[in-house]
Structure formats: structure tokens, C-alpha cells
Design a protein around this motif. Structure first.
Motif, PDB file in Angstrom:
ATOM      1  N   GLY A   1     -96.920  41.050  34.196  1.00 55.04           N
ATOM      2  CA  GLY A   1     -97.482  41.127  35.535  1.00 55.04           C
ATOM      3  C   GLY A   1     -97.057  42.380  36.287  1.00 55.04           C
ATOM      4  O   GLY A   1     -97.035  42.398  37.503  1.00 55.04           O
ATOM      5  N   HIS A   2     -96.693  43.451  35.566  1.00 53.48           N
ATOM      6  CA  HIS A   2     -96.267  44.724  36.160  1.00 53.48           C
ATOM      7  C   HIS A   2     -95.069  44.539  37.080  1.00 53.48           C
ATOM      8  O   HIS A   2     -94.883  45.293  38.029  1.00 53.48           O
ATOM      9  CB  HIS A   2     -97.421  45.394  36.901  1.00 53.48           C
ATOM     10  CG  HIS A   2     -98.524  45.815  35.986  1.00 53.48           C
ATOM     11  ND1 HIS A   2     -98.550  47.048  35.382  1.00 53.48           N
ATOM     12  CD2 HIS A   2     -99.608  45.167  35.541  1.00 53.48           C
ATOM     13  CE1 HIS A   2     -99.631  47.129  34.619  1.00 53.48           C
ATOM     14  NE2 HIS A   2    -100.283  46.001  34.688  1.00 53.48           N
ATOM     15  N   ASP A   3     -94.268  43.534  36.801  1.00 55.78           N
ATOM     16  CA  ASP A   3     -93.108  43.247  37.633  1.00 55.78           C
ATOM     17  C   ASP A   3     -91.882  43.872  36.966  1.00 55.78           C
ATOM     18  O   ASP A   3     -91.485  43.452  35.872  1.00 55.78           O
ATOM     19  CB  ASP A   3     -92.963  41.719  37.729  1.00 55.78           C
ATOM     20  CG  ASP A   3     -91.793  41.298  38.584  1.00 55.78           C
ATOM     21  OD1 ASP A   3     -90.763  41.998  38.570  1.00 55.78           O
ATOM     22  OD2 ASP A   3     -91.904  40.265  39.250  1.00 55.78           O
ATOM     23  N   PRO A   4     -91.252  44.889  37.581  1.00 59.73           N
ATOM     24  CA  PRO A   4     -90.149  45.576  36.897  1.00 59.73           C
ATOM     25  C   PRO A   4     -88.955  44.667  36.630  1.00 59.73           C
ATOM     26  O   PRO A   4     -88.213  44.892  35.678  1.00 59.73           O
ATOM     27  CB  PRO A   4     -89.780  46.720  37.853  1.00 59.73           C
ATOM     28  CG  PRO A   4     -90.419  46.397  39.143  1.00 59.73           C
ATOM     29  CD  PRO A   4     -91.569  45.469  38.877  1.00 59.73           C
TER      30      PRO A   4
ATOM     31  N   ARG B   1     -94.929  46.133  30.237  1.00 59.58           N
ATOM     32  CA  ARG B   1     -95.325  45.957  31.644  1.00 59.58           C
ATOM     33  C   ARG B   1     -96.627  45.168  31.819  1.00 59.58           C
ATOM     34  O   ARG B   1     -96.672  44.237  32.627  1.00 59.58           O
ATOM     35  CB  ARG B   1     -95.418  47.334  32.319  1.00 59.58           C
ATOM     36  CG  ARG B   1     -95.337  47.240  33.815  1.00 59.58           C
ATOM     37  CD  ARG B   1     -95.239  48.598  34.460  1.00 59.58           C
ATOM     38  NE  ARG B   1     -93.950  49.218  34.269  1.00 59.58           N
ATOM     39  CZ  ARG B   1     -93.778  50.431  33.797  1.00 59.58           C
ATOM     40  NH1 ARG B   1     -94.799  51.167  33.445  1.00 59.58           N
ATOM     41  NH2 ARG B   1     -92.561  50.925  33.669  1.00 59.58           N
TER      42      ARG B   1
ATOM     43  N   ARG C   1    -103.531  57.940  38.590  1.00 60.01           N
ATOM     44  CA  ARG C   1    -103.562  56.742  39.424  1.00 60.01           C
ATOM     45  C   ARG C   1    -103.031  57.033  40.822  1.00 60.01           C
ATOM     46  O   ARG C   1    -103.519  56.504  41.810  1.00 60.01           O
ATOM     47  CB  ARG C   1    -102.710  55.648  38.772  1.00 60.01           C
ATOM     48  CG  ARG C   1    -102.982  54.258  39.313  1.00 60.01           C
ATOM     49  CD  ARG C   1    -102.291  53.199  38.481  1.00 60.01           C
ATOM     50  NE  ARG C   1    -100.903  53.035  38.838  1.00 60.01           N
ATOM     51  CZ  ARG C   1    -100.490  52.304  39.863  1.00 60.01           C
ATOM     52  NH1 ARG C   1    -101.334  51.691  40.614  1.00 60.01           N
ATOM     53  NH2 ARG C   1     -99.203  52.194  40.137  1.00 60.01           N
TER      54      ARG C   1
ATOM     55  N   MET D   1    -109.759  44.055  37.537  1.00 59.66           N
ATOM     56  CA  MET D   1    -108.778  43.895  36.476  1.00 59.66           C
ATOM     57  C   MET D   1    -107.887  42.690  36.772  1.00 59.66           C
ATOM     58  O   MET D   1    -107.413  42.529  37.874  1.00 59.66           O
ATOM     59  CB  MET D   1    -107.921  45.163  36.375  1.00 59.66           C
ATOM     60  CG  MET D   1    -107.147  45.261  35.086  1.00 59.66           C
ATOM     61  SD  MET D   1    -106.101  46.731  35.082  1.00 59.66           S
ATOM     62  CE  MET D   1    -104.749  46.222  36.154  1.00 59.66           C
ATOM     63  N   MET D   2    -107.696  41.846  35.795  1.00 61.17           N
ATOM     64  CA  MET D   2    -106.844  40.677  35.961  1.00 61.17           C
ATOM     65  C   MET D   2    -105.412  41.033  35.534  1.00 61.17           C
ATOM     66  O   MET D   2    -105.209  41.864  34.656  1.00 61.17           O
ATOM     67  CB  MET D   2    -107.351  39.527  35.091  1.00 61.17           C
ATOM     68  CG  MET D   2    -108.714  39.033  35.511  1.00 61.17           C
ATOM     69  SD  MET D   2    -108.654  38.272  37.138  1.00 61.17           S
ATOM     70  CE  MET D   2    -110.407  38.109  37.480  1.00 61.17           C
ATOM     71  N   VAL D   3    -104.461  40.389  36.154  1.00 60.77           N
ATOM     72  CA  VAL D   3    -103.060  40.621  35.796  1.00 60.77           C
ATOM     73  C   VAL D   3    -102.515  39.374  35.116  1.00 60.77           C
ATOM     74  O   VAL D   3    -102.633  38.280  35.641  1.00 60.77           O
ATOM     75  CB  VAL D   3    -102.214  40.939  37.048  1.00 60.77           C
ATOM     76  CG1 VAL D   3    -100.787  41.215  36.655  1.00 60.77           C
ATOM     77  CG2 VAL D   3    -102.797  42.134  37.774  1.00 60.77           C
TER      78      VAL D   3
END
Lengths: 335, 260
Positions: free
Chosen positions: A273-276, A269, A331, A1-3
Motif C-alpha cells: 500500500g506504498h506505506d514506508p 512498495r 511523477r 489505480m487501485m492500491v
């Protein structure tokens, strides 16, 4: 999976969308306005009736929904970053319930009639008590479940005390008032109501923005983050005070509106980049967009008794919460 | 002195002594392996050096400064830590995860400097991760994830590195490569302290070995001396022999008279 990291286009796009939603909310309604009429009314010209509609009804209401969504979206993103858990949110964790309880106490004892800023101050105090308790609990109980259970406990406790207040409500009028706080609504807000809450809300947002850069580093764990240069105590303080102020001010404006703080960060999100930390501003804007749209729905659905904004938010948000919880549980597995 | 230094450090928790007057130094340019049985105090010593473990007495120095007098950022600019338990709560991209190593230098935000970008690129290249830069860390294999965490530590470009069991998840070839990477940092002047259970690997790669038991330092010297057969018999109750500069481990030694 790419971000992917599309934080900047996402942020500007959402800002434009938020503005468009507020404009739309001013245009539509039982007496629709044309863009020209809206502009004239905003400039203080044109039909006096339109000016009343825009300045005293639609604009304050749309701005209230926007600001409440912004506060809850930002608080959700920041709490999720601090607690390293995508299920953290002021509503789920009982912060909103404690704030609305405190707001009701202030109304019940007549404090608000005597000193109007008592309303936001009480709501903020309630929110701060809840966030401090949660962060203390998070430091002791290291599992996600334990923390959410503390939130459930806080919510139930606030709910019970709220029922107690309702039982002893001195007049039917204050009873109706309190129901509004518990359910959440931005109907009949004035620009004065906004002016009372906005300074606290902005102060809270400023603290959260200060905390944002280190939220991603906290994702490596508190001790590792400390070894990487994060002042963890300062971070806790910033997020607790920031989300307490913002959520408290939001509750003072609209009562307890749930789930926005969980749905908005969840949606942005993947694009940040899933960065909070990077999700903070886009979550805030999307939270605002969601509530302005939800409030338009509330206004436009024909019914004798107007729907409550908080009810609509929960109808959409609660199923989303369950879906996120199930996915997160899969997960994480042996946590 | 620069490098890492623990002076008469004592750590006690819940009535248990975890570190007992432990003293050790790691000089710049040295790869030192910290070995010992489970619960010997190796991880506690590393945590004490990082200022994560309050000392009952003694002191911990990073680059000659008492760690208690340093701010979190000051500590992070002097030493990078590869902990035993490593994971990210969020599925960051590999590039972002490594970039976080630049946080203490201000390089984890929206505008990293040329130096930050160079450090990240060099760390990714050293760990063979260039091709995985945009992959989510939670979709990688255990070995690849271990390399991401190592790259995060290398990207910090600190004068000291503390690695706790860096080879835990790795096959023998990868473990060897990881130690070589850390040794290369030592050659470049970094003070490197590695906690390692693999004594054979330690014997091959370490400039010096520090052996711990029950919170105390019991041996400190070149691998040949610190891991001498009589030391290993006493500390690990295991038979061993040296052939040239190669350590070989034998069977467990059962105390005389005990049932076999």
C-alpha cells in the motif's frame, strides 16, 4: 489505480524464501551437498569435511549476506520514509562509504588487530556521522536534489580519503583488505565475525521497527505529522540511530554494498500500500534474499579472481536506481 | 475554558511581527471564520494554536491547556489541522490516508479498534468517498484530494478543528458543501476555526467572524458586524453592502486623489 495491501502474505512468503535461499546456498558449490548431508553436518554428525564446509564456509557466508541485505533493506525503507523520498538509501546517500572509510581507518591504524570490536564500532561511527549530516542537510535544503547532492558529496569525500589511505597503505596485505571494504564482499566470513556485528545490527533493526508505525504519517509532511501526534524529533533520532547502527554493522561485515536499500523497498512498495512503515520488514527480507542470491552468483561464476559482491549488487542496482529516479522525477514534476 | 484560545499572542520572525497581541477564542459548538488580507497573520494564528509557532509572549490554549505543556499526541487528540499545503509523499489508498487521522488514538497500525474503523467509515461517508476507498490518492482530481484531506481531519474526531483555506481547490458547490460539513461538526459540539478568503461564503456560514490585519485582531463578532461595509472598506479597501443577511462585494476603493 487501485492500491493493494498484501503486507502479511508478502512478509511470510519472503521469510520462507529467505530461509530457502540460505539452505540452497549451503547445498550448492564446488562440492555439492545433498539435503541429508547438510542436515547431518548441521547436527554435528556425518563427514567431518562436510561439517567444515557448512559451519566454517557456507553457513557463515550465507548468513552474512542475509544479514547485510536485511540491514540495508530495512535502512533504505526507513530512510525513504523519514526523508519522504524513494531515492534515499545508505549507499546513494554516502552512509555506506563513510562507514567503510571509518572501518578502513580502524584497520589501517591497527586498532582492529588490538581490539576486534573496533571494526564494527568504527563502521557504525562512520555511518552515524553520515546520517546525522544528512538529516541536518534534509532539514535545511528542502529539495530532493539538494539532499542527493549532499550524499554524492559525502560519497566522494569518503572515496578520496579512502584513496589517500590506499596510497599510504603500509603493506600489500592491508591494501587488498581495504579494497574488499570499498567493494563489498562476504567471502571468508566466520561465525566469530558475525557474532561481532550481529548485536549492533539487531539493535539498529529494533530501533527501525519502533519507528515504523509513524513513517506513513510522516508522508503527510513533518509539520502535519507533528499535528497528527508524531514526535518528529524522536522519529529522526530513531531512524538516524537505527539505520546508522544497522548500516555500520552491515559494512563491518561486508564492506560497502550499494543499491540493495533502494531496490528492495521499491519492489515491495506496491504490495504494501506504498506505506514506508509496512514496507520495512518485507524490504529487509527481500534485501536479504537479493544478497544471498547475488552471493551465490559470485561463487558460481567461474573466474580466477572471485567477483566482489558489491560489484554484482551495483551492476544490478545502479540501472534500477536510474530507472526509479527517472520515474520519480516524472511523477513529482514541479516539486 | 474548552475550545481554542489565543491570549495576547505575539510571534516575530526575522525582525517581522507576524502576530501582535492577538487574542481570540473559539468555543465548542461554534464555527468561527478567520478572515483578513494576505499576510494578516491568519495562518500564523492557526499555527500558534497548534503549537507549531513559538510565541514570543502570550499563550495558546487547546481545550484549556497551554499547548506548550502538551505532548504531540496530546495536541493531536485535542485538535485536528487541515493545512493550506496538503499532499502525501506516497500514493496511499484513500482509505489508508484517512486512517492515518487515527494515529494519535493508536488506530493507524495493523489492528484498528472498532471505534477507529467507525470513525474512518463515517469520515469517508461524510465526504462522499466510500466508492474511492481503494483508489490511489495521486490519481484523484484536485477536488477529490481535498475531500480526502478533510476526511482525514474528520476521522480524528477531535473536540477542535482548524481548517486553513479548506475551499481553495473547490468549485462553488463543493466549497459550500465543505463549509456545511464543518458547520455540522460545530453543531455536534466541535470548536471549528476556518481561515477563509471567500467573505461571501463566510457571511453565509459563520457563527462569528474574526477579522485580522497586520497581525492584529481588528473585529470580532457576528458576520453582520465584523464584515460591516466600513470594516471591509478599511481592511480590504473594497466596497460592500448587506441585503438582509447576504453580503455583496463591490469594486476596489481607490484612495481619493490617486490615479484611477
Amino acid at each position: 489505480m487501485m492500491v493493494a495491501d498484501r503486507t502479511w502474505p508478502l512478509t511470510t512468503g519472503l521469510a520462507a524464501l529467505a530461509l530457502a535461499c540460505v539452505v540452497l546456498a549451503c547445498l550448492i558449490g564446488t562440492a555439492p551437498l545433498s539435503p541429508g548431508e547438510l542436515l547431518a553436518a548441521l547436527a554435528g554428525a556425518g563427514d567431518p569435511a562436510n561439517r567444515v564446509i557448512v559451519w566454517e564456509i557456507r553457513l557463515p557466508r550465507a548468513l552474512a549476506a542475509l544479514l547485510v541485505g536485511v540491514a540495508l533493506g530495512a535502512s533504505g525503507a526507513a530512510l525513504q520514509g523519514l526523508l519522504r523520498n524513494p531515492l534515499a538509501e545508505p549507499g546513494v546517500l554516502g552512509v555506506s562509504a563513510m562507514a567503510s572509510l571509518a572501518a578502513c581507518v580502524a584497520i589501517y591504524w591497527g586498532l582492529v588487530a588490538w581490539f576486534p570490536p573496533a571494526l564494527p564500532l568504527a563502521a557504525i561511527a562512520g555511518a552515524l556521522v553520515a546520517t546525522v549530516l544528512l538529516v541536518l542537510a534534509a532539514a535545511r535544503a528542502r529539495t530532493v536534489v539538494a539532499l542527493l547532492l549532499v550524499g554524492v558529496g559525502l560519497s566522494s569525500f569518503a572515496g578520496a580519503l579512502m584513496s589517500l589511505l590506499l596510497n599510504f597503505a603500509p603493506t600489500p596485505f592491508s591494501l587488498a583488505d581495504m579494497v574488499t571494504w570499498a567493494m563489498g564482499s562476504v567471502a571468508n566470513r566466520s561465525l566469530e565475525d558475525l557474532a561481532l556485528a550481529v548485536p549492533f545490527l539487531l539493535a539498529g533493526l529494533a530501533l527501525l521497527v519502533l519507528a515504523a508505525p509513524a513513517l506513513a504519517v510522516l508522508g503527510a509532511g513533518e509539520e502535519v505529522a507533528a499535528s497528527m501526534g508524531v514526535d518528529v524529533r524522536r522519529m529522526r533520532w530513531l531512524v538516524v540511530a537505527g539505520s546508522g547502527l544497522a548500516t555500520g554493522a552491515a559494512v563491518a561485515l561486508a564492506g560497502a554494498v550499494g543499491f540493495v536499500g533502494i531496490v528492495a523497498p521499491h519492489l515491495v512498495r506496491p504490495l504494501t500500500g506504498h506505506d514506508p512503515g509496512r514496507a520495512l520488514v518485507p524490504s529487509a527480507l527481500l534485501g536479504g534474499v537479493i544478497l544471498v542470491l547475488a552471493d551465490m552468483l559470485v561463487r558460481l561464476v567461474p573466474s580466477d579472481q572471485e567477483l566482489k559482491l558489491g560489484v554484482v549488487a551495483a551492476l544490478i542496482g545502479a540501472p534500477a536506481f536510474v530507472a526509479i529516479a527517472l520515474r520519480h522525477g516524472r511523477r513529482e514534476e514541479p516539486s | 475554558m474548552s475550545g481554542l484560545e489565543l491570549v495576547n499572542a505575539r510571534v516575530a520572525k526575522a525582525g517581522q511581527v507576524l502576530l501582535d497581541a492577538a487574542s481570540l477564542t473559539v468555543r465548542p459548538g461554534e464555527l468561527v471564520v478567520l478572515a483578513g488580507p494576505n499576510a494578516a497573520g491568519k495562518t500564523t494564528a492557526v499555527r500558534a494554536l497548534l503549537g507549531l509557532e513559538p510565541l514570543a509572549s502570550g499563550s495558546a490554549l487547546l481545550g484549556g491547556t497551554d499547548v506548550r505543556r502538551l505532548t504531540p499526541a496530546g495536541r493531536a487528540r485535542r485538535a485536528a489541522w487541515l493545512p493550506q499545503n496538503r499532499s502525501f509523499a506516497w500514493p496511499f489508498s484513500v482509505g489508508r490516508a484517512v486512517e492515518l487521522g487515527r494515529y494519535a488514538w493508536g488506530g493507524a497500525g495493523a489492528r484498528p479498534s472498532a471505534q477507529d474503523r467507525e470513525a474512518v467509515d463515517a469520515a469517508l461517508a461524510a465526504c462522499g468517498l466510500e466508492g474511492l476507498r481503494h483508489r490511489a490518492v495521486d490519481t484523484l482530481s484536485g477536488g477529490e484530494q481535498a475531500r480526502v484531506h478533510l476526511a482525514r481531519v474528520l476521522a480524528a474526531q477531535t473536540p477542535a478543528i482548524l481548517a486553513d483555506e479548506p475551499t481553495g481547490m473547490l468549485d462553488p458547490a463543493q466549497a459550500d458543501a465543505t463549509l456545511d460539513l464543518l458547520a455540522a461538526r460545530a453543531r455536534a459540539g466541535v470548536a471549528v476555526l476556518v481561515v477563509l478568503h471567500d467573505l461571501v461564503l463566510a457571511a453565509r456560514k459563520a457563527d462569528r467572524v474574526i477579522l485580522m490585519q497586520s497581525g492584529r485582531v481588528v473585529a470580532d463578532g457576528p458576520p453582520r458586524d465584523a464584515l460591516a461595509p466600513e470594516q471591509l472598506a478599511g481592511v480590504f479597501a473594497i466596497a460592500s453592502s448587506w441585503t438582509g443577511d447576504r453580503l455583496e462585494l463591490g469594486a476596489r476603493i481607490t484612495p481619493r486623489g490617486a490615479p484611477d
